[in-house]
Design a protein around this motif. Sequence first.
Motif, PDB file in Angstrom:
ATOM      1  N   UNK A  68       0.924  -1.271  -0.096  1.00  0.00           N
ATOM      2  CA  UNK A  68      -0.116   0.096  -0.050  1.00  0.00           C
ATOM      3  C   UNK A  68       0.896   1.358   0.150  1.00  0.00           C
ATOM      4  N   UNK A  69       0.237   2.282  -0.516  1.00  0.00           N
ATOM      5  CA  UNK A  69       1.002   3.779  -0.442  1.00  0.00           C
ATOM      6  C   UNK A  69       0.062   4.911   0.103  1.00  0.00           C
ATOM      7  N   UNK A  95      -7.743  -1.081   5.450  1.00  0.00           N
ATOM      8  CA  UNK A  95      -6.956  -2.065   6.130  1.00  0.00           C
ATOM      9  C   UNK A  95      -6.218  -2.966   5.118  1.00  0.00           C
ATOM     10  N   UNK A  96      -5.013  -3.246   5.540  1.00  0.00           N
ATOM     11  CA  UNK A  96      -4.114  -4.143   5.094  1.00  0.00           C
ATOM     12  C   UNK A  96      -4.496  -5.504   5.837  1.00  0.00           C
ATOM     13  N   UNK A  97      -5.141  -6.423   5.384  1.00  0.00           N
ATOM     14  CA  UNK A  97      -5.815  -7.582   6.228  1.00  0.00           C
ATOM     15  C   UNK A  97      -4.941  -8.902   6.014  1.00  0.00           C
ATOM     16  N   UNK A  98      -4.854  -9.493   6.967  1.00  0.00           N
ATOM     17  CA  UNK A  98      -4.015 -11.030   7.208  1.00  0.00           C
ATOM     18  C   UNK A  98      -5.236 -12.029   7.005  1.00  0.00           C
ATOM     19  N   UNK A  99      -4.325 -12.876   5.821  1.00  0.00           N
ATOM     20  CA  UNK A  99      -5.257 -14.087   5.681  1.00  0.00           C
ATOM     21  C   UNK A  99      -4.153 -15.143   5.534  1.00  0.00           C
ATOM     22  N   UNK A 100      -4.328 -16.594   6.085  1.00  0.00           N
ATOM     23  CA  UNK A 100      -3.755 -17.536   5.932  1.00  0.00           C
ATOM     24  C   UNK A 100      -3.311 -18.227   4.922  1.00  0.00           C
ATOM     25  N   UNK A 160     -14.474  -6.345  -6.491  1.00  0.00           N
ATOM     26  CA  UNK A 160     -14.087  -7.856  -6.835  1.00  0.00           C
ATOM     27  C   UNK A 160     -12.822  -8.105  -7.087  1.00  0.00           C
ATOM     28  N   UNK A 161     -11.703  -7.240  -6.777  1.00  0.00           N
ATOM     29  CA  UNK A 161     -10.360  -7.503  -7.313  1.00  0.00           C
ATOM     30  C   UNK A 161      -9.667  -7.440  -5.899  1.00  0.00           C
ATOM     31  N   UNK A 162      -8.999  -8.332  -5.503  1.00  0.00           N
ATOM     32  CA  UNK A 162      -8.127  -8.469  -4.355  1.00  0.00           C
ATOM     33  C   UNK A 162      -6.462  -8.322  -5.027  1.00  0.00           C
ATOM     34  N   UNK A 163      -5.945  -7.271  -4.099  1.00  0.00           N
ATOM     35  CA  UNK A 163      -4.293  -6.885  -4.566  1.00  0.00           C
ATOM     36  C   UNK A 163      -3.703  -7.004  -3.241  1.00  0.00           C
ATOM     37  N   UNK A 164      -2.419  -7.044  -3.415  1.00  0.00           N
ATOM     38  CA  UNK A 164      -1.505  -6.949  -2.362  1.00  0.00           C
ATOM     39  C   UNK A 164      -1.284  -5.664  -1.478  1.00  0.00           C
ATOM     40  N   UNK A 165      -2.101  -4.832  -1.840  1.00  0.00           N
ATOM     41  CA  UNK A 165      -2.306  -3.661  -1.116  1.00  0.00           C
ATOM     42  C   UNK A 165      -3.207  -3.798  -0.046  1.00  0.00           C
ATOM     43  N   UNK A 166      -4.083  -4.961  -0.226  1.00  0.00           N
ATOM     44  CA  UNK A 166      -5.323  -4.942   0.744  1.00  0.00           C
ATOM     45  C   UNK A 166      -4.897  -6.272   1.666  1.00  0.00           C
ATOM     46  N   UNK A 167      -4.246  -7.446   1.070  1.00  0.00           N
ATOM     47  CA  UNK A 167      -4.315  -8.615   1.680  1.00  0.00           C
ATOM     48  C   UNK A 167      -2.621  -9.248   1.760  1.00  0.00           C
ATOM     49  N   UNK A 168      -2.365  -9.627   2.905  1.00  0.00           N
ATOM     50  CA  UNK A 168      -0.992 -10.257   3.090  1.00  0.00           C
ATOM     51  C   UNK A 168      -1.276 -11.707   3.664  1.00  0.00           C
ATOM     52  N   UNK A 169      -0.783 -12.764   2.948  1.00  0.00           N
ATOM     53  CA  UNK A 169      -1.094 -14.080   3.274  1.00  0.00           C
ATOM     54  C   UNK A 169       0.331 -14.608   4.053  1.00  0.00           C
ATOM     55  N   UNK A 170       0.184 -15.101   5.317  1.00  0.00           N
ATOM     56  CA  UNK A 170       0.872 -15.761   6.229  1.00  0.00           C
ATOM     57  C   UNK A 170       0.425 -17.118   6.799  1.00  0.00           C
TER      58      UNK A 170
END
Length: 344
Positions: A68-69, A95-100, A160-170
């Motif tokens: 995100x910027x 928000x930058x959201x955590x997903x697994x 309907x589009x998911x980007x790395x600015x919105x979600x971080x996978x851990x």
Amino acid sequence: MKAGLLVLAALVIGGGAAFVLLNQPAPAAEPQAEVPATATVERRDLVDTQTVDGELIYADEQQIAIEASGTVTWAPDQGKVVKRGQSLLKVDRKPVTLMYGELPLYRDLYWGVGDGPDVRQLERNLKALGYDVTVDDEFTYSTYAAIKEWQEDRGLEENGRVTAAEVVFLPAAVRVKEVAAARGDKVRPGQKALAVSGTKLQVHMDLDASDQALARKGSKVSVELPGGETVAGRITEVGTVAEVTGERDNQTTTIDVEITLTKKPKTRLDHAPVEVELQSEKHEDVLAVPVEALLALREGGFGVEVVEGGATRIVPVKTGAFGSGFVEVKGDLKEGMKVGVPST
């Protein structure tokens, strides 16, 4: 006659002496030695142990870069645990959201994107968060609809589009160790924003290379934590590469050893010092006494005080393995004998 007189005189003298002795106060009886508290000589198995220093840590530490910027409008507190669906950070209030998941978000996911495991990973998370979606490798209309619903709930643009600015996978939930991008800071894509770790405490040891034989993967250990709490653990990883620190005469060579605890400790302190009891060698069916039964002998070596009835005697012994508060002893001893120990 003279002989008779001498005898008589001797008797008289003896009688006089006896008279004097009989009229003197009787000497006080000598006090008997107090019988000590006792423990029993046992036949048991002993495991030789050695105690080494360790450190209580949260494992799997890593740096989190965001794509995100803008301006950080919210950042988590140090020590906060972030779970699936929760915010790692907010930039311009988004928000930058955590997903697994194990797979990083290396491309945007939208209706029309090619099939892949990253699609399945996203759908699995949406499903776990309560959205109606089929979990497979294909990005379908149901995926598109579930994303839009999730974006609405998170206050994001509903495209309907998911980007790395919105979600971080851990792989799992994380604990915030350090916040590099605080509220009010400007951030740009690729910038390190957070340092995080796993949520479970484990023990790390820099074990002297000469003691490497003590650390066997899968072996059980006992860990004494701050405050005196003792927790069982198991060695889960033993390093194969030695690390050399220091210079010249002060060099030390160590290997990394990781220990997983069998239960959650009361303390939550990160980097707290601990003591780890490692097992080395097992001695089976040996005579043993409590360690506190050992006496240091004047002539050197050790002995124990054997208690028999109201009497005691010192028996020299040779010591062997130590473990669980007991010591192996060899000498003129038999199972079931009583030996003196300090009274409590």
